[in-house]
Design a protein around this motif. Structure first.
Motif, short mmCIF file in Angstrom:
data_model
loop_
_atom_site.label_atom_id
_atom_site.label_comp_id
_atom_site.label_asym_id
_atom_site.label_seq_id
_atom_site.Cartn_x
_atom_site.Cartn_y
_atom_site.Cartn_z
N TRP A 1 1.58 -0.59 -11.49
CA TRP A 1 1.61 0.82 -11.89
C TRP A 1 1.76 0.95 -13.40
CZ3 TRP A 1 -0.53 4.47 -9.59
CH2 TRP A 1 -0.48 4.63 -8.21
N ALA B 1 -4.82 -0.36 -8.20
CA ALA B 1 -4.03 0.86 -8.02
C ALA B 1 -4.81 1.91 -7.23
CB ALA B 1 -3.61 1.42 -9.37
N TRP C 1 -4.85 0.74 -3.48
CA TRP C 1 -3.54 0.74 -2.84
C TRP C 1 -2.85 2.10 -2.86
CZ3 TRP C 1 -1.43 -4.50 -5.16
CH2 TRP C 1 -2.10 -5.55 -4.52
N SER C 2 -3.39 3.04 -3.57
CA SER C 2 -2.81 4.38 -3.61
C SER C 2 -3.93 5.40 -3.46
CB SER C 2 -2.06 4.61 -4.93
OG SER C 2 -1.53 5.91 -4.99
N ARG C 3 -4.13 5.90 -2.25
CA ARG C 3 -5.24 6.80 -1.98
C ARG C 3 -5.07 8.13 -2.72
NH1 ARG C 3 -6.30 5.97 4.54
NH2 ARG C 3 -6.84 3.75 4.42
N ARG C 4 -3.85 8.57 -2.89
CA ARG C 4 -3.62 9.85 -3.57
C ARG C 4 -4.06 9.78 -5.03
NH1 ARG C 4 2.34 11.98 -1.44
NH2 ARG C 4 1.75 12.21 0.77
N ARG D 1 0.83 -1.20 0.00
CA ARG D 1 0.00 0.00 0.00
C ARG D 1 0.86 1.25 0.00
NH1 ARG D 1 -5.23 -0.84 3.75
NH2 ARG D 1 -5.88 0.92 2.46
N HIS D 2 2.16 1.10 0.24
CA HIS D 2 3.08 2.24 0.18
C HIS D 2 3.95 2.19 -1.07
CE1 HIS D 2 2.17 3.58 4.30
NE2 HIS D 2 2.01 2.28 4.54
N ARG D 3 4.28 0.99 -1.51
CA ARG D 3 5.06 0.83 -2.74
C ARG D 3 4.40 -0.26 -3.59
NH1 ARG D 3 9.52 0.93 0.83
NH2 ARG D 3 9.94 -1.28 0.45
#
Length: 531
Positions: free
Chosen positions: A18, A352, A355-358, A10-12
């Protein structure tokens, strides 16, 4: 620094994920913005003018989409309530069958509606026997009839989900307190519907906004022309690319406005929890009678056209010409490729985004962009971009499959994302604490909980692709038609027997594609023990 129990992915997130997500975003942006830009560049410096006919198409588009959404949702509310509180033999089969029109190819549904409501259909025959004037299915009334036929099952499903989220404990408490109809509406049904109905209205409005085949077959003249049909006419008949691009921009603006309205007016989900115990007995008497009438009328409205398709097409199925079978093979190829693309796009964007909130708002927004896109403009732009380098007819299969996958992507994401969010919230930290890597987490934790929504999403994508009549009409030449395109030509040539057989064939293939993928990927429905 993430904690030891915080999932590392969740951070990488994995580089492959990606890469696929970036590829999906690039393809979707190229289909939407790139195609529109190509149309504008090809149109040249002369700006198109929004003329009286375009204003008429805009007004009719807004009118039919608004009325279609209001009628579909208004009829869906009593039907969903009846299905939510009644249990009877064959209920599950009825829910499945009444959901068939949403995945039904447009031309097949139109042929069934004509058999029931057309000039020589059952409804007009009954009116004639009763000495009453017949009615015409063409024009606004025909467009509304077809859109309600398609979208009533979808609206019913959406609202039925709202009823299913009301805990049985709330219903038992209401029964013990002696709630009448007004109290039930005020404290339970009304608050739930205020959160579900706006979303259902917006979804149906967006679907009807880009309607093409319905307006093409049932529009009945300039007074019943939608923006999508006007775009098709500007490109194919007038080759006025500037006008086509301007109409597409207006249509996209309407879709974006509808999405913003959906985001602004749909309230947050209700915090309803319970123990999933059995609900109290449904009210009897007049309530039971009204529920039965609602279910019976909607079942007849949705199933009678399907029955007419089978009855009219079965005698002519074996004698179909070779061109129909060649078109069938082409449709199967398009659907297969479209499902593969849809699976890749859905998996990459959904994972994606979770796992990537941004990046989640961007990824989900791009994935949902097909709801406001014009398939006709996408096809026109791709045609213009491909023409200098390769014969567009050679790209008919991959381009059609790609656009079909993009059009089905919003529905696939809506099916998969909620289940993925729940699975990550419940099990991500547990997987990290057990030392599971990304692959093991996907295989052992996520996939068992995503199989059913994934099977539904891919089955839906296959059925929608099998019956689509959109971009293919711009690219395909003689010998490269899909089955819907061949069916349209048979109907236009008044070859009614061959058209009836082809419609039944398309119906069978679409339903088979949906059922096969849903069962193979989703597996059997689990049996719950009431916990």
């Amino acid at each position: 620094m993430p904690s030891r129990a915080d999932p590392l992915w969740r951070h990488r997130p994995p580089a492959l994920l990606w890469g696929l997500a970036a590829l999906a975003v690039a393809v979707l942006l190229a289909l939407n913005l790139g195609a529109l830009g190509a149309v504008y560049r090809r149109a040249g410096p002369a700006a198109a003018v929004f003329g009286p006919a375009d204003w008429a198409a805009l007004r009719f588009t807004l009118l039919q989409a608004t009325l279609s959404a209001l009628i579909s949702v208004a009829l869906a509310i009593p039907v969903a309530r009846a299905l939510a509180r009644r249990r009877f033999a064959g209920r599950r089969a009825l829910v499945v069958l009444t959901g068939a029109p949403f995945i039904l190819p447009t031309l097949v549904a139109v042929s069934g509606l004509l058999a029931v409501f057309g000039r020589g259909g059952l409804a007009n025959q009954a009116l004639g026997w009763a000495g009453l004037p017949t009615v015409s299915i063409y024009g606004l009334q025909g467009v509304l009839l077809a859109h309600v036929f398609f979208n009533l099952p979808l609206a019913t499903r959406l609202i039925l989900q709202g009823w299913s989220r009301v805990p049985a404990e709330h219903l038992r408490l209401a029964a013990s307190l002696g709630f009448g109809r007004r109290a039930m509406w005020r404290h339970i049904e009304g608050p739930m519907l205020t959160r579900v109905v706006p979303g259902a209205l917006a979804v149906v409005f967006l679907i009807c906004l880009t309607s093409f085949a319905v307006a093409l077959t049932l529009g009945g003249g300039p007074r019943a022309t939608t923006l999508e049909l006007a775009i098709y006419q500007a490109f194919l008949f007038d080759f006025d690319l500037g006008r086509a691009a301007l109409l597409a921009l207006v249509q996209a603006g309407l879709g974006i406005a509808a999405l913003l309205a959906l985001a602004g007016f749909t309230l947050p989900g209700m915090a309803m929890t319970g123990l999933d115990r059995d609900a109290p007995a449904a009210p009897g008497g007049m309530a039971r009678l009204l529920d039965g009438i609602a279910i019976a009328l909607v079942a007849a409205f949705l199933l009678l056209p399907l029955a007419m398709i089978v009855l009219r097409g079965a005698p002519h199925l074996a004698g179909l010409p070779a061109s129909v079978w060649m078109a069938t093979l082409q449709s199967l190829k398009v659907a297969a490729l479209s499902v593969v693309l849809l699976a890749v796009f859905t998996a990459a964007l959904a994972l994606a985004a979770v796992w990537s909130r941004r990046a989640a708002p961007l990824l989900e927004g791009v994935g949902m962009s097909a709801l406001v896109a014009s398939p006709m403009v996408i096809g026109t732009g791709l045609f213009i971009m491909a023409f200098p380098f390769i014969a567009p007819a050679r790209l008919a299969l991959p381009v059609t499959a790609l656009v079909n996958a993009a059009m089905a992507l919003p529905f696939a994401l809506r099916a998969v994302l909620p289940a993925l969010h729940r699975a990550e919230a419940d099990y991500a930290r547990l997987s990290a604490s057990l030392g599971l890597g990304v692959g093991a987490h996907l295989r052992l934790v996520l996939w068992p909980r995503l199989r059913r929504p994934a099977g539904f999403a891919l089955g839906l994508g296959a059925a929608l692709s099998m019956g689509d009549l959109g971009v293919i009409v711009l690219f395909a030449q003689t010998g490269g038609e899909t089955l819907p395109m061949q069916l349209q030509r048979l109907m236009g040539a008044y070859r009614t027997q061959d058209a009836a057989g082809a419609a039944l064939l398309l119906l069978v293939l679409s339903l088979a594609a949906f059922t096969l993928l849903e069962r193979l990927i989703g597996g059997k429905e689990p049996r719950h023990a009431g916990t």
